[in-house]
Design an enzyme around this catalytic site. Structure first.
Site, PDB file in Angstrom:
ATOM      1  N   GLY A 206       0.821  -1.210   0.000  1.00  0.00           N
ATOM      2  CA  GLY A 206       0.000   0.000   0.000  1.00  0.00           C
ATOM      3  C   GLY A 206       0.848   1.251   0.000  1.00  0.00           C
ATOM      4  O   GLY A 206       2.060   1.183  -0.221  1.00  0.00           O
ATOM      5  N   ASN A 207       0.213   2.385   0.215  1.00  0.00           N
ATOM      6  CA  ASN A 207       0.956   3.641   0.296  1.00  0.00           C
ATOM      7  C   ASN A 207       0.284   4.543   1.333  1.00  0.00           C
ATOM      8  O   ASN A 207      -0.697   4.165   1.961  1.00  0.00           O
ATOM      9  CB  ASN A 207       1.052   4.311  -1.077  1.00  0.00           C
ATOM     10  CG  ASN A 207      -0.317   4.648  -1.623  1.00  0.00           C
ATOM     11  OD1 ASN A 207      -1.021   5.481  -1.088  1.00  0.00           O
ATOM     12  ND2 ASN A 207      -0.713   3.951  -2.701  1.00  0.00           N
ATOM     13  N   ARG A 208       0.818   5.741   1.502  1.00  0.00           N
ATOM     14  CA  ARG A 208       0.410   6.594   2.629  1.00  0.00           C
ATOM     15  C   ARG A 208      -0.763   7.531   2.316  1.00  0.00           C
ATOM     16  O   ARG A 208      -1.096   8.394   3.114  1.00  0.00           O
ATOM     17  CB  ARG A 208       1.601   7.439   3.077  1.00  0.00           C
ATOM     18  CG  ARG A 208       2.762   6.620   3.580  1.00  0.00           C
ATOM     19  CD  ARG A 208       3.936   7.504   3.975  1.00  0.00           C
ATOM     20  NE  ARG A 208       5.140   6.717   4.149  1.00  0.00           N
ATOM     21  CZ  ARG A 208       5.414   5.987   5.217  1.00  0.00           C
ATOM     22  NH1 ARG A 208       4.547   5.930   6.209  1.00  0.00           N
ATOM     23  NH2 ARG A 208       6.538   5.304   5.288  1.00  0.00           N
ATOM     24  N   SER A 209      -1.396   7.380   1.175  1.00  0.00           N
ATOM     25  CA  SER A 209      -2.487   8.314   0.834  1.00  0.00           C
ATOM     26  C   SER A 209      -3.684   8.120   1.764  1.00  0.00           C
ATOM     27  O   SER A 209      -4.161   6.998   1.967  1.00  0.00           O
ATOM     28  CB  SER A 209      -2.925   8.098  -0.620  1.00  0.00           C
ATOM     29  OG  SER A 209      -4.113   8.821  -0.863  1.00  0.00           O
TER      30      SER A 209
END
Ligand code: PMT
Length: 411
Positions: A206-209
């Site tokens: 995943g990512n930090r958005s």
């Protein structure tokens, strides 16, 4: 403008009832047709004659015995494009939350399928009471638009939270609820949040958005009267007027985006570029040691939208770390109308914060750095640009000299 729109204004009993007269005036000035319903306690503050003089119509103040009407609440309820209650006292809010209909005002609400806007006004203790909090929450869950009260002087010389929102603000909300605004008739697709690509049933890439940027754009587009579809991987709330499609993976986001044919597409989501090629069906066990995970590219959703015929107006985002040089190349290569670049390593910008510092990049290489500002303000300025581009596109369509760079795509 509210020309020809039919507004039922319900007034309940509080000192802010005097502001309801001003609200009725503001609505009629905007071209709305206004009919007023009052409760008995409202009439202790402002007489029906005041509202009748402003609106040009007799006030409905009772359920039975209204001259010329057998069933005033159903007639008004069906007539309304929107019902607004301002001020809404704690007692009126409680009645509405429980579906009670013992007076003309609450009966009209129950007899109407029109959207309901409620502007509470009461003393701070009443506004903060758990029962009122519960009732307001219930109304919001029912899709009612609650215009939160502000802080200021209250009845009896008190000061605090509970002062009814100003009439101008309530008019803006009414316009928004009725879909009035510069983007009326325009459909806007917004993507938001970070996708999650499963490794196994419990883990993901995943990512930090957080989705804050994309959600702010969707809310602003709604405020401007657009029909908004928000394809989001975030768990943030969104206004009831937004058509929301919840997704998790890039593949789901691609499918959801493909199901919409918007006039404008604003792709603010942080979509994973790679995903595990073969996610494990069961949880990968620690005892087998660190796994090797083969990755594959995810679909390029932006490229899919840019390649459509007819092609919507497309705004892409670019999350960069450090220099924005790569974003300038992206703006030229990706076929977007605008690219919004942000350096996600900069304090106060990028992921999960409430502010952002972006640079707008045009496909011809021009760029405009904007200062650090709330994401809501970035959204508003961005939609100002979008409105300008839409206007230019309409002019181009009606002119015989179409843009040769986009033959046949109507821009
Ligand atoms: O959500 P927040 O916490 O508020 O943070 C906001 C944000 C930092 C996520 C936002 O401002 C932002 O920069 N969004 C774009 C993030 C991104 O994925 O950038 P990119 O440079 O990797 O992608 C370029 C564009 O292609 C983006 O419009 C992206 O949505 C799109 N894309 C990317 C990959 C992919 N497979 N398909 C795509 O459509």
């Amino acid at each position: 403008m509210l020309t020809g729109r039919r507004v039922v204004l319900g007034v309940s009993g509080g000192v802010a009832a005097y502001k309801a007269a001003y609200l009725a005036r503001r609505l009629t000035e905007r071209g709305a047709e206004v009919r007023v319903v009052t409760t008995a306690s409202a009439r202790a503050f402002v007489g029906d004659q005041t509202f009748a003089a402003i609106t040009g119509h007799r006030v409905v103040d009772r359920l039975f015995g209204v001259e010329g009407s057998v069933s005033p609440h159903t007639e008004l309820g069906r007539w309304a494009d929107v019902v607004v209650i301002a001020p809404a006292t704690a007692a009126t809010i409680a009645r509405l939350a429980h579906g009670l209909s013992e007076d003309a005002l609450t009966a009209t609400v129950l007899a109407s399928r029109a959207p309901l806007v409620v502007a509470p006004a009461m003393h701070t203790e009443m506004w903060e009471h758990p029962a009122t909090r519960r009732n307001v929450r219930r109304l919001e869950e029912d899709g009612v638009r609650v215009v939160a009260p502000g802080e200021g002087p209250l009845a009896g010389g008190d000061v605090g939270v509970g002062r009814m929102a100003e009439p101008e603000e309530i008019v803006e909300v009414i316009c928004e609820v009725l879909g009035e605004g510069p983007l009326q008739g325009v459909s806007v697709l917004v993507t938001a949040g970070g996708t999650r690509e499963p490794i196994d049933p419990v883990r993901f890439l995943g990512n930090r958005s957080s989705g804050k940027m994309g959600h702010a754009i969707a809310e602003e587009a709604l405020r401007r009267g657009a029909r908004v579809v928000l394809v989001t991987a975030a768990d943030l709330a969104s206004s009831p007027g937004i058509e929301r499609i919840q997704v998790e993976t890039a593949a789901e986001m691609e499918q959801a985006v493909a199901s919409v044919q918007p006039d404008v597409a604003i792709l603010a989501a942080a979509v994973a570029d790679f995903r595990p090629k073969a996610p494990a069906a069961d949880k990968i066990s620690r005892t087998s040691g660190p796994p090797s995970i083969e990755l594959e590219a995810t679909p390029d959703i932006l490229a899919g939208v840019v390649g459509r015929t007819p092609r919507p107006l497309v705004v892409g985002f670019a999350a960069e770390t450090g220099s924005l040089d790569r974003a300038v190349r992206k703006a030229q290569e990706k076929g977007v109308d605008l690219l919004v670049a942000n350096d996600v390593t900069e304090p106060g910008a990028g992921f999960a914060v409430d502010t952002n510092r972006v640079t707008i990049i045009w496909p011809d290489g021009r760029s405009e750095p904007w200062p650090l500002m709330p994401k809501s303000a970035v959204a508003a300025r961005l939609l100002d640009l979008v409105e300008g581009l839409l206007g230019a596109r309409t002019e181009t369509v009606s002119s015989p000299s179409d843009d040769p760079a986009h033959p046949g795509d109507g821009r």
